[in-house]
Design a protein around this motif. Structure first.
Motif, short mmCIF file in Angstrom:
data_model
loop_
_atom_site.label_atom_id
_atom_site.label_comp_id
_atom_site.label_asym_id
_atom_site.label_seq_id
_atom_site.Cartn_x
_atom_site.Cartn_y
_atom_site.Cartn_z
N ALA A 2 0.84 -1.19 0.00
CA ALA A 2 0.00 0.00 0.00
C ALA A 2 0.87 1.23 0.00
CB ALA A 2 -0.91 0.00 1.23
N GLU A 3 0.46 2.26 -0.75
CA GLU A 3 1.26 3.47 -0.85
C GLU A 3 1.00 4.33 0.37
OE1 GLU A 3 -1.40 6.51 -3.23
OE2 GLU A 3 -0.63 4.96 -4.56
N SER A 4 2.04 4.52 1.20
CA SER A 4 1.88 5.32 2.40
C SER A 4 3.21 5.60 3.03
CB SER A 4 0.99 4.58 3.42
OG SER A 4 1.63 3.40 3.84
N PRO A 17 -0.53 4.62 8.48
CA PRO A 17 -0.15 5.58 7.46
C PRO A 17 -0.47 7.00 7.89
CG PRO A 17 -1.38 3.74 6.51
CD PRO A 17 -1.49 3.63 8.00
N LYS A 18 0.47 7.94 7.73
CA LYS A 18 0.20 9.35 8.00
C LYS A 18 -0.80 9.89 6.99
CE LYS A 18 4.48 10.93 10.19
NZ LYS A 18 5.69 11.78 10.02
N LYS A 19 -0.57 9.56 5.74
CA LYS A 19 -1.47 9.99 4.68
C LYS A 19 -1.88 8.76 3.89
CE LYS A 19 -2.37 14.50 4.29
NZ LYS A 19 -3.73 15.04 4.02
N ALA A 20 -2.82 8.01 4.44
CA ALA A 20 -3.27 6.81 3.77
C ALA A 20 -3.99 7.18 2.49
CB ALA A 20 -4.20 6.02 4.69
N SER A 21 -3.93 6.28 1.52
CA SER A 21 -4.56 6.50 0.23
C SER A 21 -5.92 5.81 0.19
CB SER A 21 -3.65 5.94 -0.88
OG SER A 21 -4.32 5.92 -2.11
N GLU A 40 -10.41 14.42 2.67
CA GLU A 40 -9.12 14.85 2.11
C GLU A 40 -8.22 15.59 3.09
OE1 GLU A 40 -9.91 17.23 -1.27
OE2 GLU A 40 -11.04 18.78 -0.17
N LYS A 41 -8.75 16.06 4.21
CA LYS A 41 -7.87 16.70 5.19
C LYS A 41 -6.95 15.70 5.88
CE LYS A 41 -10.77 20.71 6.29
NZ LYS A 41 -11.50 21.45 7.37
N GLU A 42 -7.39 14.46 5.94
CA GLU A 42 -6.60 13.44 6.64
C GLU A 42 -6.02 12.37 5.72
OE1 GLU A 42 -8.10 11.81 10.26
OE2 GLU A 42 -9.44 13.51 10.61
N TYR A 43 -6.58 12.27 4.51
CA TYR A 43 -6.16 11.18 3.63
C TYR A 43 -5.94 11.68 2.20
CZ TYR A 43 -8.16 8.56 7.52
OH TYR A 43 -8.44 8.09 8.77
N LEU A 44 -5.17 10.90 1.45
CA LEU A 44 -5.04 11.12 0.02
C LEU A 44 -6.22 10.45 -0.66
CD1 LEU A 44 -1.24 10.29 -0.40
CD2 LEU A 44 -2.28 12.57 -0.35
N LYS A 59 -4.58 -1.79 -10.54
CA LYS A 59 -3.48 -2.41 -11.26
C LYS A 59 -2.25 -1.53 -11.26
CE LYS A 59 -6.01 -5.41 -14.48
NZ LYS A 59 -6.32 -5.70 -15.91
N ALA A 60 -2.48 -0.21 -11.19
CA ALA A 60 -1.37 0.75 -11.23
C ALA A 60 -0.86 1.11 -9.85
CB ALA A 60 -1.82 2.03 -11.96
N ARG A 61 -1.75 1.15 -8.87
CA ARG A 61 -1.35 1.50 -7.50
C ARG A 61 -2.30 0.85 -6.51
NH1 ARG A 61 -2.16 7.96 -7.43
NH2 ARG A 61 -1.14 7.75 -9.47
N THR A 62 -1.83 0.63 -5.31
CA THR A 62 -2.63 -0.07 -4.30
C THR A 62 -3.05 0.89 -3.20
OG1 THR A 62 -1.35 -2.08 -4.70
CG2 THR A 62 -2.72 -2.03 -2.73
N PRO A 63 -4.33 1.24 -3.12
CA PRO A 63 -4.78 2.12 -2.04
C PRO A 63 -4.82 1.39 -0.70
CG PRO A 63 -6.65 1.35 -3.32
CD PRO A 63 -5.42 0.82 -4.01
N ASN A 64 -4.83 2.17 0.36
CA ASN A 64 -4.96 1.57 1.69
C ASN A 64 -6.38 1.14 1.99
OD1 ASN A 64 -2.69 3.96 2.09
ND2 ASN A 64 -2.17 2.04 3.11
N LEU A 65 -7.35 1.72 1.26
CA LEU A 65 -8.76 1.43 1.50
C LEU A 65 -9.56 1.78 0.25
CD1 LEU A 65 -11.20 0.77 3.43
CD2 LEU A 65 -11.15 3.19 4.10
#
Length: 351
Positions: A2-4, A17-21, A40-44, A59-65
């Motif tokens: 996950a990108e974070s 994650p500080k800025k979870a996706s 959006e104030k707390e997450y990407l 397929k391109a990126r893995t979100p946290n949720l």
């Protein structure tokens, strides 16, 4: 992954994650925009408007949720989550369903498909934020725990390997003519198991069994093991006791209960003329039948006090002749395939 970026949440004492996706999947532009403003104030926050676009995104990126609308044109939420859970790369992405429908059967179906929660539309900002936070924290905790479990598992496997190697070496060290024998038997046994279609775990287990199949020889007097002339009847009887001695040593290892099998029954013969129990055919555990072939093969292809390395053609003939009497015919055939594949005759003791 996950990108974070990671940081510490002081409330629960774990890394999150500080800025979870977060990926919001909703064919309503108004609902997607509302979710973005709340989060959006707390997450990407990323938004897409269809199930197909969701699958392309992951397929391109893995979100946290993923916040996934149930009802959409094209692929609905149930089809999307089924697809996500069907692939190893996306199966662990947590999903919360978004729905304005309060039907219980849909909620049950969503949970059965793998959704972690449901959030009703229109959103109540505080509820949306808290449920998103709880889900991400829970997912992060689970991943941290799984990572620690994996780390400890690898540590245990490494320790197991080192201990079995050390025990194997104590046997081989009693006779310099058989050093490396146990490791080669283990290697050949694992390859036979692989060709039989055994799982990686089963191959690893039989490798360890092969390493320790002769552990009982530590109870045999060194002068008998190293004797370069014919054994007396009494000396041979002492040698024949090593399978039971090995079994008694290894049977107490409950984490690897199969270890004792190879030690006890690797000298059984398919026709019942072996020892210590005179088992016949399939009565002999399959692992012991595998090790029996590998054990004899290595004895024939190693230099011993009483013999030189046999030519490959001679070894092949002995294995062929032993089918149905000494060896399980099907396992012997696999050993013969290995011999035939070894065109350079590298499968032997390297002097």
């Amino acid at each position: 992954m996950a990108e974070s970026a990671t940081g510490t949440n002081s409330n629960i004492g774990l890394s999150v994650p500080k800025k979870a996706s977060i990926l919001v999947v909703d064919d309503s532009t108004m609902m997607a925009s509302l979710a973005r403003r709340i989060l959006e104030k707390e997450y990407l926050v990323h938004t897409v408007s269809s199930g197909e676009d969701c699958l392309a995104f992951v397929k391109a990126r893995t979100p946290n949720l993923i916040l996934l609308d149930v009802y959409m044109k094209g692929m609905d939420g149930f089809a999307v989550i089924h697809e996500l859970k069907s692939h190893k790369e996306t199966a662990d992405i947590p999903v919360i369903f978004l729905t304005g429908d309060e039907r219980n059967d849909h909620e049950i179906l969503g949970l059965q498909e793998g959704a972690l929660d449901f959030i009703s539309k229109p959103f109540i900002p505080g509820i949306l934020l808290q449920r998103v936070k709880n889900t991400i924290e829970l997912s992060t905790l689970q991943k941290n725990l799984q990572s620690e479990v994996n780390r400890q598992t690898q540590k245990i496997k490494k320790l197991t390997y080192e201990i079995t190697q050390a025990l194997s070496s104590t046997v081989d060290a009693k006779d310099h003519y058989t050093r490396g024998h146990s490791a080669r038997v283990a290697k050949y046994s694992a390859e036979i198991a692989r060709r039989m279609g055994k799982t990686d775990e089963q191959q690893e287990e039989i490798y360890f069994m092969g390493l320790l199949h002769d552990i009982g020889k530590i109870s045999v007097a060194g002068n008998i093991i190293r004797k370069d002339s014919r054994l007396t009847d009494d000396e041979f009887q002492e040698i024949k006791e090593h399978p039971m001695a090995g079994y008694n040593i290894l049977k107490t290892i409950t984490t690897l209960p199969g270890l004792a099998i190879g030690a006890r029954w690797h000298h059984e013969k398919y026709d019942g003329s072996g020892y210590p129990d005179g088992l016949i055919g399939k009565q002999i555990p399959e692992e012991a039948r595998i090790i029996a072939v590998a054990d004899v093969y290595d004895a024939l292809t190693s230099k011993r006090t009483y013999s030189e390395i046999r030519p490959q053609s001679v070894v092949r003939g002995i294995i062929e002749e032993g089918k149905g009497s000494h060896f399980d015919p099907e396992i012997a055939d696999i050993m013969l395939q290995m011999i035939d594949d070894d065109t350079e005759y590298t499968m032997k003791e390297q002097l």
